[in-house]
Design an enzyme around this catalytic site. Structure first.
Site, PDB file in Angstrom:
ATOM      1  N   ASP A   1       0.830  -1.172   0.108  1.00  0.00           N
ATOM      2  CA  ASP A   1       0.116  -0.030   0.049  1.00  0.00           C
ATOM      3  C   ASP A   1       0.833   1.243   0.021  1.00  0.00           C
ATOM      4  O   ASP A   1       0.330   2.125   0.434  1.00  0.00           O
ATOM      5  CB  ASP A   1      -1.023   0.018   1.355  1.00  0.00           C
ATOM      6  CG  ASP A   1      -0.109   0.000   2.702  1.00  0.00           C
ATOM      7  OD1 ASP A   1       1.100  -0.514   2.607  1.00  0.00           O
ATOM      8  OD2 ASP A   1      -0.602   0.737   3.535  1.00  0.00           O
TER       9      ASP A   1
ATOM     10  N   LYS B   1      -6.462   0.073   6.643  1.00  0.00           N
ATOM     11  CA  LYS B   1      -5.288   0.206   7.365  1.00  0.00           C
ATOM     12  C   LYS B   1      -5.021   1.753   7.837  1.00  0.00           C
ATOM     13  O   LYS B   1      -5.284   2.671   6.893  1.00  0.00           O
ATOM     14  CB  LYS B   1      -4.126  -0.136   6.786  1.00  0.00           C
ATOM     15  CG  LYS B   1      -2.783  -0.268   7.607  1.00  0.00           C
ATOM     16  CD  LYS B   1      -1.446  -0.302   6.894  1.00  0.00           C
ATOM     17  CE  LYS B   1      -0.914   0.912   6.666  1.00  0.00           C
ATOM     18  NZ  LYS B   1       0.321   1.376   6.077  1.00  0.00           N
TER      19      LYS B   1
ATOM     20  N   GLU C   1      -2.525   0.585  13.287  1.00  0.00           N
ATOM     21  CA  GLU C   1      -1.211   0.551  13.320  1.00  0.00           C
ATOM     22  C   GLU C   1      -0.578   1.989  14.055  1.00  0.00           C
ATOM     23  O   GLU C   1      -0.434   2.861  13.512  1.00  0.00           O
ATOM     24  CB  GLU C   1      -0.748   0.554  11.963  1.00  0.00           C
ATOM     25  CG  GLU C   1       1.032   0.647  11.735  1.00  0.00           C
ATOM     26  CD  GLU C   1       1.248   0.502  10.272  1.00  0.00           C
ATOM     27  OE1 GLU C   1       0.431   0.511   9.269  1.00  0.00           O
ATOM     28  OE2 GLU C   1       2.374   0.308   9.928  1.00  0.00           O
TER      29      GLU C   1
ATOM     30  N   GLU D   1       2.703   2.991  14.828  1.00  0.00           N
ATOM     31  CA  GLU D   1       4.080   2.581  14.773  1.00  0.00           C
ATOM     32  C   GLU D   1       4.983   3.660  15.601  1.00  0.00           C
ATOM     33  O   GLU D   1       5.090   4.814  15.653  1.00  0.00           O
ATOM     34  CB  GLU D   1       4.595   2.661  13.349  1.00  0.00           C
ATOM     35  CG  GLU D   1       6.058   2.477  13.089  1.00  0.00           C
ATOM     36  CD  GLU D   1       6.750   2.380  11.966  1.00  0.00           C
ATOM     37  OE1 GLU D   1       5.897   2.522  10.664  1.00  0.00           O
ATOM     38  OE2 GLU D   1       7.925   1.920  11.659  1.00  0.00           O
TER      39      GLU D   1
ATOM     40  N   LYS E   1      -1.482  -3.712  14.336  1.00  0.00           N
ATOM     41  CA  LYS E   1       0.010  -3.762  13.436  1.00  0.00           C
ATOM     42  C   LYS E   1       0.902  -3.075  14.150  1.00  0.00           C
ATOM     43  O   LYS E   1       1.083  -1.881  13.891  1.00  0.00           O
ATOM     44  CB  LYS E   1      -0.217  -3.183  12.061  1.00  0.00           C
ATOM     45  CG  LYS E   1       1.104  -3.257  11.371  1.00  0.00           C
ATOM     46  CD  LYS E   1       0.734  -3.082   9.817  1.00  0.00           C
ATOM     47  CE  LYS E   1       1.925  -2.683   8.890  1.00  0.00           C
ATOM     48  NZ  LYS E   1       1.538  -2.839   7.498  1.00  0.00           N
TER      49      LYS E   1
ATOM     50  N   SER F   1       3.060  -8.367   8.829  1.00  0.00           N
ATOM     51  CA  SER F   1       2.238  -7.331   7.712  1.00  0.00           C
ATOM     52  C   SER F   1       3.275  -6.454   7.024  1.00  0.00           C
ATOM     53  O   SER F   1       3.407  -5.458   7.478  1.00  0.00           O
ATOM     54  CB  SER F   1       1.152  -6.269   8.343  1.00  0.00           C
ATOM     55  OG  SER F   1       0.706  -5.404   7.304  1.00  0.00           O
TER      56      SER F   1
ATOM     57  N   TYR G   1       5.655   8.756   6.189  1.00  0.00           N
ATOM     58  CA  TYR G   1       4.562   8.438   5.138  1.00  0.00           C
ATOM     59  C   TYR G   1       4.714   7.303   4.174  1.00  0.00           C
ATOM     60  O   TYR G   1       5.894   7.202   3.613  1.00  0.00           O
ATOM     61  CB  TYR G   1       3.928   9.784   4.679  1.00  0.00           C
ATOM     62  CG  TYR G   1       2.624   9.604   4.141  1.00  0.00           C
ATOM     63  CD1 TYR G   1       2.440  10.179   2.827  1.00  0.00           C
ATOM     64  CD2 TYR G   1       1.712   8.772   4.658  1.00  0.00           C
ATOM     65  CE1 TYR G   1       1.261   9.835   1.983  1.00  0.00           C
ATOM     66  CE2 TYR G   1       0.487   8.632   4.159  1.00  0.00           C
ATOM     67  CZ  TYR G   1       0.100   9.195   2.718  1.00  0.00           C
ATOM     68  OH  TYR G   1      -0.855   8.831   2.285  1.00  0.00           O
TER      69      TYR G   1
HETATM   70  O1  F1X Z   1       7.654  -1.116   7.741  1.00  0.00           O
HETATM   71  P1  F1X Z   1       7.196  -1.882   6.665  1.00  0.00           P
HETATM   72  O2  F1X Z   1       6.952  -3.097   6.781  1.00  0.00           O
HETATM   73  O3  F1X Z   1       8.080  -1.609   5.345  1.00  0.00           O
HETATM   74  O4  F1X Z   1       5.695  -1.271   6.175  1.00  0.00           O
HETATM   75  C1  F1X Z   1       4.772  -0.920   7.007  1.00  0.00           C
HETATM   76  C2  F1X Z   1       3.596   0.110   6.485  1.00  0.00           C
HETATM   77  O5  F1X Z   1       2.662   0.178   7.335  1.00  0.00           O
HETATM   78  O6  F1X Z   1       4.642   1.440   6.086  1.00  0.00           O
HETATM   79  C3  F1X Z   1       4.297   1.728   4.904  1.00  0.00           C
HETATM   80  C4  F1X Z   1       4.166   3.164   4.667  1.00  0.00           C
HETATM   81  O7  F1X Z   1       3.001   3.820   5.088  1.00  0.00           O
HETATM   82  C5  F1X Z   1       3.349   0.864   4.200  1.00  0.00           C
HETATM   83  O8  F1X Z   1       3.403   0.761   2.848  1.00  0.00           O
HETATM   84  C6  F1X Z   1       3.284  -0.470   5.083  1.00  0.00           C
HETATM   85  O9  F1X Z   1       2.029  -0.906   5.186  1.00  0.00           O
END
Ligand code: F1X
Length: 364
Positions: free
Chosen positions: A34, A147, A188, A190, A230, A301, A364
């Site tokens: 995505d 998401k 999510e 993060e 996530k 994910s 982003y």
């Molecule tokens: O950390 P990763 O596994 O590469 O990506 C995690 C993620 O949430 O971050 C990206 C940016 O929004 C998204 O493409 C993906 O779903």
């Protein structure tokens, strides 16, 4: 005073929990394909391919037309808006190709960060306005989950209480809107790996963030059985000089989750956060072998950690389709084994799979 007005019917709950369970059944995880147009541009730049709609489409066509046996390891694919409406070279919609393989289609719903004034460059995430209408349309167009990625940073005075509360509330509001429209929300929050903090500090922050998220989800009457989390794994900051073994990452990660995530949540699908493909797999395997109670499915994910060696194998050339699909299939299988605690490192990883995929301030 708490009031009790039902948010969802029993049919809606049944649908949501069945979708969530399907995605993480039998060691399956999610391909996070995505990337926004800008993020995909960064990926393509690394392999010297121009960031055009056609090049993005071609790479994704190669991933989605991989052998049907991919459905043994990938339960869901998250798409960006553009990709949901793209077709393969025979004119077939990608979303139908995925569905025919038995893979659940998801859609990225967050729309980028906005600064929180008076903080140390912290952000909240936009996209709540009109979200219900967008969800209803995406559901009609074949998506069954959504998401929303919120980003928190570890730094001087970060994450602030404001950033934690604001992002938790936005995630909960998003989750509630998704469920009203029949989409399972992937939540999510993060915590970025930027910084020189140690793993213990990341664990402390991750616990504070997750505790706030689950308080907000409860406040918003979100049906936890119809959600997936996530999160980041608990790791040291990218610039930390102390190194930790996968077993240590696993213990810190499962401890943090055990303290904060209700057992009603069916699955926790980690993001890869810039880890190399191989580290992301080894850590997930160790997490599944961790000797603590684990009432949820612990899966993946991954964006970068599922696509890096595939992108390198592709290099923008149609002639490399087979090698690209093999590289993708290899990582998908490895992570499916890791999600069952059955991954055995073969020692034959290609260069791309051990390369760090870290990007500073991956906002982003
Ligand atoms: O950390 P990763 O596994 O590469 O990506 C995690 C993620 O949430 O971050 C990206 C940016 O929004 C998204 O493409 C993906 O779903």
């Amino acid at each position: 005073m708490a009031h009790r007005f039902p948010a969802l019917t029993s049919e809606q709950k049944k649908e949501l929990s069945e979708i969530a369970q399907r995605i993480v059944a039998n060691g399956k995880g999610i391909l996070a394909a995505d990337e926004s147009v800008g993020t995909m541009g960064n990926r393509l730049q690394r392999i010297k391919v121009e960031n055009t709609e056609e090049n993005r489409r071609q790479f994704r066509e190669i991933l989605f037309t991989v052998d049907n046996s991919i459905n043994q390891s990938i339960g869901g694919v998250i798409l960006f808006h553009e990709t949901l409406y793209q077709k393969d070279s025979q004119g077939k919609l990608f979303r139908n190709i995925l569905k025919e393989k038995g893979i659940v289609v998801g859609i990225k719903l967050d729309q980028g960060g906005a600064p929180l004034a008076g903080t140390n460059k912290e952000t909240t995430i936009q996209g709540l306005d009109g979200l219900s209408e967008r969800c209803a349309q995406y559901k009609k167009d074949g998506a069954d989950f959504g998401k929303w990625r919120a980003v928190l940073r570890i730094d001087n005075q970060c994450p602030s209480n404001l950033a934690i509360q604001e992002n938790a509330n936005a995630l909960a509001r998003y989750a509630s809107i998704c469920q009203q429209n029949g989409l399972v929300p992937i939540v999510e929050p993060e915590v970025l790996p930027d910084g020189d903090h140690d793993m213990e500090h990341c664990q402390y922050v991750t616990e504070k963030v997750l505790a706030a998220v689950y308080k907000a989800l409860n406040d918003h009457h979100v049906y936890l059985e119809g959600t997936l989390l996530k999160p980041n794994m608990v790791t040291a900051g990218h610039a930390c000089t102390k190194k930790y073994m996968p077993e240590q990452v696993a213990m810190a990660t499962v401890t943090a989750l055990h303290r904060t995530v209700p057992a009603a949540v069916p699955g926790i699908c980690f993001l890869s956060g810039g880890m190399s493909e191989e580290d992301a797999t080894l850590n997930l395997n160790a997490i599944n072998l961790c000797p603590l109670p684990k009432p949820w499915k612990l899966s993946f994910s991954y964006g970068r950690a599922l696509q890096a060696s595939a992108l390198a194998a592709w290099g923008g050339k149609a002639a490399n389709k087979k090698a690209t699909q093999e590289a993708f299939m290899k990582r998908a299988l490895a992570n499916c084994q890791a999600a069952k605690g059955q991954y055995v490192h073969s020692g034959s990883s290609g260069a791309a799979s051990t390369q760090s995929l870290f990007t500073a301030c991956y906002s982003y």
